[in-house]
Design a protein around this motif. Structure first.
Motif, PDB file in Angstrom:
ATOM      1  N   ASN A 148      96.348  84.619   4.011  1.00  0.00           N
ATOM      2  CA  ASN A 148      96.504  85.792   3.144  1.00  0.00           C
ATOM      3  C   ASN A 148      95.348  86.010   2.176  1.00  0.00           C
ATOM      4  OD1 ASN A 148      98.932  86.923   4.140  1.00  0.00           O
ATOM      5  ND2 ASN A 148     100.091  85.302   3.154  1.00  0.00           N
ATOM      6  N   ASN A 149      94.455  85.040   2.057  1.00  0.00           N
ATOM      7  CA  ASN A 149      93.273  85.207   1.207  1.00  0.00           C
ATOM      8  C   ASN A 149      92.090  85.828   1.941  1.00  0.00           C
ATOM      9  OD1 ASN A 149      94.329  84.323  -1.202  1.00  0.00           O
ATOM     10  ND2 ASN A 149      93.641  82.211  -0.945  1.00  0.00           N
ATOM     11  N   ILE A 150      92.237  86.050   3.232  1.00  0.00           N
ATOM     12  CA  ILE A 150      91.131  86.637   4.002  1.00  0.00           C
ATOM     13  C   ILE A 150      91.036  88.120   3.675  1.00  0.00           C
ATOM     14  CG2 ILE A 150      90.245  87.167   6.317  1.00  0.00           C
ATOM     15  CD1 ILE A 150      91.658  84.589   7.286  1.00  0.00           C
ATOM     16  N   GLN A 151      89.842  88.521   3.260  1.00  0.00           N
ATOM     17  CA  GLN A 151      89.605  89.933   2.945  1.00  0.00           C
ATOM     18  C   GLN A 151      89.803  90.761   4.219  1.00  0.00           C
ATOM     19  OE1 GLN A 151      85.747  90.655   1.286  1.00  0.00           O
ATOM     20  NE2 GLN A 151      86.142  92.815   0.931  1.00  0.00           N
ATOM     21  N   GLY A 152      90.596  91.821   4.103  1.00  0.00           N
ATOM     22  CA  GLY A 152      90.873  92.691   5.248  1.00  0.00           C
ATOM     23  C   GLY A 152      92.291  92.535   5.767  1.00  0.00           C
ATOM     24  N   ILE A 153      92.954  91.434   5.400  1.00  0.00           N
ATOM     25  CA  ILE A 153      94.352  91.259   5.787  1.00  0.00           C
ATOM     26  C   ILE A 153      95.211  91.936   4.727  1.00  0.00           C
ATOM     27  CG2 ILE A 153      96.251  89.634   6.080  1.00  0.00           C
ATOM     28  CD1 ILE A 153      94.329  87.765   7.474  1.00  0.00           C
ATOM     29  N   GLN A 154      95.976  92.906   5.180  1.00  0.00           N
ATOM     30  CA  GLN A 154      96.842  93.662   4.275  1.00  0.00           C
ATOM     31  C   GLN A 154      98.096  92.869   3.934  1.00  0.00           C
ATOM     32  OE1 GLN A 154      98.153  97.334   5.985  1.00  0.00           O
ATOM     33  NE2 GLN A 154      98.696  98.221   4.025  1.00  0.00           N
ATOM     34  N   ARG A 155      98.772  92.331   4.992  1.00  0.00           N
ATOM     35  CA  ARG A 155      99.957  91.503   4.800  1.00  0.00           C
ATOM     36  C   ARG A 155     100.289  90.810   6.107  1.00  0.00           C
ATOM     37  NH1 ARG A 155     105.136  93.412   6.159  1.00  0.00           N
ATOM     38  NH2 ARG A 155     105.166  95.492   7.049  1.00  0.00           N
ATOM     39  N   THR A 156     101.244  89.872   6.029  1.00  0.00           N
ATOM     40  CA  THR A 156     101.651  89.117   7.214  1.00  0.00           C
ATOM     41  C   THR A 156     103.171  89.011   7.287  1.00  0.00           C
ATOM     42  OG1 THR A 156     101.581  86.985   6.053  1.00  0.00           O
ATOM     43  CG2 THR A 156      99.551  87.695   7.159  1.00  0.00           C
ATOM     44  N   ASP A 157     103.675  88.793   8.489  1.00  0.00           N
ATOM     45  CA  ASP A 157     105.073  88.450   8.737  1.00  0.00           C
ATOM     46  C   ASP A 157     105.066  87.152   9.533  1.00  0.00           C
ATOM     47  OD1 ASP A 157     106.178  90.720   7.535  1.00  0.00           O
ATOM     48  OD2 ASP A 157     106.131  91.873   9.411  1.00  0.00           O
ATOM     49  N   THR A 158     105.895  86.207   9.139  1.00  0.00           N
ATOM     50  CA  THR A 158     105.904  84.889   9.777  1.00  0.00           C
ATOM     51  C   THR A 158     107.231  84.641  10.478  1.00  0.00           C
ATOM     52  OG1 THR A 158     104.416  84.060   8.077  1.00  0.00           O
ATOM     53  CG2 THR A 158     105.584  82.422   9.371  1.00  0.00           C
ATOM     54  N   PHE A 159     107.153  84.101  11.695  1.00  0.00           N
ATOM     55  CA  PHE A 159     108.319  83.772  12.510  1.00  0.00           C
ATOM     56  C   PHE A 159     108.228  82.297  12.887  1.00  0.00           C
ATOM     57  CE2 PHE A 159     106.810  88.051  13.231  1.00  0.00           C
ATOM     58  CZ  PHE A 159     107.936  88.827  13.038  1.00  0.00           C
ATOM     59  N   ILE A 160     109.182  81.493  12.453  1.00  0.00           N
ATOM     60  CA  ILE A 160     109.175  80.067  12.762  1.00  0.00           C
ATOM     61  C   ILE A 160     109.879  79.846  14.103  1.00  0.00           C
ATOM     62  CG2 ILE A 160     110.029  77.795  12.054  1.00  0.00           C
ATOM     63  CD1 ILE A 160     109.613  78.707   9.152  1.00  0.00           C
ATOM     64  N   SER A 161     109.226  79.083  14.966  1.00  0.00           N
ATOM     65  CA  SER A 161     109.796  78.739  16.267  1.00  0.00           C
ATOM     66  C   SER A 161     110.799  77.602  16.084  1.00  0.00           C
ATOM     67  CB  SER A 161     108.682  78.307  17.218  1.00  0.00           C
ATOM     68  OG  SER A 161     109.228  77.811  18.424  1.00  0.00           O
ATOM     69  N   LEU A 162     112.015  77.789  16.578  1.00  0.00           N
ATOM     70  CA  LEU A 162     113.036  76.750  16.501  1.00  0.00           C
ATOM     71  C   LEU A 162     112.918  75.756  17.651  1.00  0.00           C
ATOM     72  CD1 LEU A 162     116.080  78.944  15.453  1.00  0.00           C
ATOM     73  CD2 LEU A 162     114.563  77.589  13.974  1.00  0.00           C
ATOM     74  N   SER A 163     112.520  76.255  18.825  1.00  0.00           N
ATOM     75  CA  SER A 163     112.302  75.388  19.983  1.00  0.00           C
ATOM     76  C   SER A 163     111.493  76.163  21.010  1.00  0.00           C
ATOM     77  CB  SER A 163     113.622  74.924  20.595  1.00  0.00           C
ATOM     78  OG  SER A 163     114.286  75.999  21.220  1.00  0.00           O
ATOM     79  N   GLN A 164     111.011  75.456  22.032  1.00  0.00           N
ATOM     80  CA  GLN A 164     110.214  76.069  23.090  1.00  0.00           C
ATOM     81  C   GLN A 164     110.809  75.656  24.441  1.00  0.00           C
ATOM     82  OE1 GLN A 164     106.093  74.942  22.981  1.00  0.00           O
ATOM     83  NE2 GLN A 164     105.529  76.327  24.631  1.00  0.00           N
ATOM     84  N   PRO A 165     111.867  76.363  24.886  1.00  0.00           N
ATOM     85  CA  PRO A 165     112.537  75.950  26.120  1.00  0.00           C
ATOM     86  C   PRO A 165     111.722  76.180  27.392  1.00  0.00           C
ATOM     87  CG  PRO A 165     113.544  77.924  25.219  1.00  0.00           C
ATOM     88  CD  PRO A 165     112.532  77.467  24.220  1.00  0.00           C
ATOM     89  N   ILE A 166     110.700  77.021  27.334  1.00  0.00           N
ATOM     90  CA  ILE A 166     109.817  77.233  28.486  1.00  0.00           C
ATOM     91  C   ILE A 166     108.384  77.028  28.022  1.00  0.00           C
ATOM     92  CG2 ILE A 166     108.939  78.876  30.195  1.00  0.00           C
ATOM     93  CD1 ILE A 166     111.656  80.278  30.097  1.00  0.00           C
ATOM     94  N   ASP A 167     107.667  76.179  28.737  1.00  0.00           N
ATOM     95  CA  ASP A 167     106.243  75.927  28.471  1.00  0.00           C
ATOM     96  C   ASP A 167     105.598  75.658  29.819  1.00  0.00           C
ATOM     97  OD1 ASP A 167     103.763  75.319  27.430  1.00  0.00           O
ATOM     98  OD2 ASP A 167     104.337  73.316  26.758  1.00  0.00           O
ATOM     99  N   ARG A 168     104.964  76.661  30.385  1.00  0.00           N
ATOM    100  CA  ARG A 168     104.421  76.494  31.729  1.00  0.00           C
ATOM    101  C   ARG A 168     103.201  77.367  31.944  1.00  0.00           C
ATOM    102  NH1 ARG A 168     109.543  79.378  34.259  1.00  0.00           N
ATOM    103  NH2 ARG A 168     109.147  81.484  33.529  1.00  0.00           N
ATOM    104  N   ASN A 169     102.454  77.010  32.983  1.00  0.00           N
ATOM    105  CA  ASN A 169     101.390  77.851  33.482  1.00  0.00           C
ATOM    106  C   ASN A 169     101.960  78.729  34.580  1.00  0.00           C
ATOM    107  OD1 ASN A 169      99.020  77.013  32.058  1.00  0.00           O
ATOM    108  ND2 ASN A 169      99.125  75.089  33.169  1.00  0.00           N
ATOM    109  N   ILE A 170     101.282  79.796  34.871  1.00  0.00           N
ATOM    110  CA  ILE A 170     101.687  80.656  35.977  1.00  0.00           C
ATOM    111  C   ILE A 170     101.413  79.916  37.294  1.00  0.00           C
ATOM    112  CG2 ILE A 170      99.457  81.828  36.146  1.00  0.00           C
ATOM    113  CD1 ILE A 170     101.049  84.407  36.726  1.00  0.00           C
ATOM    114  N   HIS A 171     102.288  80.081  38.257  1.00  0.00           N
ATOM    115  CA  HIS A 171     102.049  79.517  39.580  1.00  0.00           C
ATOM    116  C   HIS A 171     101.647  80.636  40.494  1.00  0.00           C
ATOM    117  CE1 HIS A 171     103.270  75.379  38.890  1.00  0.00           C
ATOM    118  NE2 HIS A 171     104.101  75.885  38.018  1.00  0.00           N
ATOM    119  N   LEU A 172     100.603  80.388  41.278  1.00  0.00           N
ATOM    120  CA  LEU A 172     100.044  81.422  42.156  1.00  0.00           C
ATOM    121  C   LEU A 172     100.770  81.497  43.475  1.00  0.00           C
ATOM    122  CD1 LEU A 172      96.342  80.640  41.368  1.00  0.00           C
ATOM    123  CD2 LEU A 172      97.783  82.364  40.339  1.00  0.00           C
TER     124      LEU A 172
END
Length: 155
Positions: free
Chosen positions: A131-155
């Motif tokens: 928030n101290n970076i010049q040019g940032i007007q404001r922020t919204d923060t979302f805390i992750s509770l868990s990550q049930p999917i963590d994968r790469n794409i399969h071709l």
């Protein structure tokens, strides 16, 4: 992957990529054995895909909570004007807790993935860094509770 690049790949290239997506440490000779080709062929194909920018390198996957980074969150960032983007991005590159940064459509100009050691660490990053970076007007923060999917794409 752009249409130009996908048109330069054949079934063997896609098979090699699929093997590496599952385990990027698979030795070239093991890939060659699975694909029924020579090790030299795998080297040539890997070089081609690196030259095309399809393979950008390899990464180690860390269990961040085991290293003390227990908080993962996403920060939606409103940038005050288009001319501020370059400066904001350059400044955000200096914040080691920002592990991903995306320019987006919709409500936010930028969406950042941030990892922190604690909620107080997150508060410090938000208040004293982002928030101290010049040019940032404001922020919204979302805390992750868990990550049930963590994968790469399969071709």
């Amino acid at each position: 992957m752009s249409i130009t690049h996908i048109n330069q790949l054949d079934e063997l290239d896609l098979q090699i990529l699929d093997i590496l997506i599952k385990d990027c440490r698979t030795p070239y000779l093991e890939i060659a054995r699975i694909c029924h080709v020579s090790g030299g062929t795998i080297h040539v194909r890997m070089k081609k895909m690196e030259d095309l920018g399809i393979i950008k390198g390899t990464r180690i996957l860390l269990d961040l909570p085991k290293l003390g980074y227990d908080v993962c969150c996403f920060v939606g960032i409103y940038v005050d004007k288009t001319s501020s983007f370059s400066y904001v991005i350059e400044e955000m590159k200096n914040i080691k807790e920002i592990v991903e940064l995306h320019l987006t459509t919709g409500d936010y100009s930028i969406f950042a993935k941030v990892v922190c050691k604690s909620i107080s660490h997150l508060q410090e990053i938000l208040m004293n860094s982002i928030n101290n970076i010049q040019g940032i007007q404001r922020t919204d923060t979302f805390i992750s509770l868990s990550q049930p999917i963590d994968r790469n794409i399969h071709l």
